[in-house]
Design a protein around this motif. Sequence first.
Motif: not given
Length: 394
Positions: A230-235
């Motif tokens: 998981f990232t701040h903007r998506g996957l």
Amino acid sequence: MISTDVLIIGAGAAGLMAAATAGYRGKKVIVVDMGKKPGRKILISGGGRCNFTNENATPENYLCSNPHFVKSALSRYGSQSFIELVERHGVEYHHKTLGQLFCDNSAQDIVDVLMTECDWAGVEVHLRSEVSSITKNEQGFLVSTTNQQYQCNSLIIASGGLTMPKLGASPIGYKIAEQFGLKVLPTTAALVPFTLHDFDKERFDGLSGISIPTEVTSENGVTFKENILFTHRGLSGPAILQISSFWQAGQAVTLNLLPEQSITSLMEEWRESSPKKSLKNMLATLLPKSFIEAMVSKNEITDKAINQLSKEEITQISKYLHTWIIKPNGTEGYRTAEVTLGGVDTDELSSKTFEAKKVPNLYFIGEVIDVTGWLGGYNFAFCWAAGVACGLAV
């Protein structure tokens, strides 16, 4: 003006490999590159450790409009050949999962190997040299750069794709192909993280940095079993990067969050062993606690005692965890992509020499052509093989 047997545009993996190979055959070889130093993408690959090949590289690990195209080069210069080269130079490396090999020290070791080979082979590398024009003449090709004019018998385009524009990526290779009447297939970012729609970003708020071993499947049935992140903007994560090469805008991907287990069978066991424990706490023994808590807070997973769950609820939970469907908003694009999908159509090239069928003595190798490997050293493996095949042919 400088005259040379072979001029190579691009001091990356494929270009330097071709240069050394041709140089050892007694050819006068010059490599030009617009960058300040050679091998810029090599230096940042693999987190700075360079995943320089994959022991398991086969033609099945590549995407290409002609799936047979990669067979010839890979069969003549396999991953073991490059491993022997780095061993001769004393490079220390280690094995990771799925056949990946990384430098123990840094990616600079691989650039040093290539530059040493080029030096031994008498190759000249001219940096900060941006190509401005190319014309074909009776002697071969006249190439003008910001600093110099070159007359060459053979011209190799190893200029890379569009990934990582901060490193100087440009479409020059595609423009050269089109200038000489070669077909260029549409390009897109590959091996790239997904961005998510706002509602999914809200669902996963606070989960950035969490990694889960997952099986990810594209709409066309391709599956990879590795971690997602998981990232701040998506996957992101290996499984997402892999599946991105098979994803198209508007499609969904299906994630099996427990690929090694059956949640239905586990529920039956928990009914016997821990009937009064909450589903949330039991699932947190299998998946990151913060992920389960986030899904419970969004009412996507119910929080009841195990013995209070109905058959319908168990079926719903099983479906949710084993077939978790996400529809990405898009990708991070060329900015963070590892490779470019598409490029110079391989039908225009010889699979044995990489020479353009329509234009004698013009060659295309590396990321500029329509060959894209899986994540895990496969793209480098093909660059080494293509460089050698081309270097033996010029």
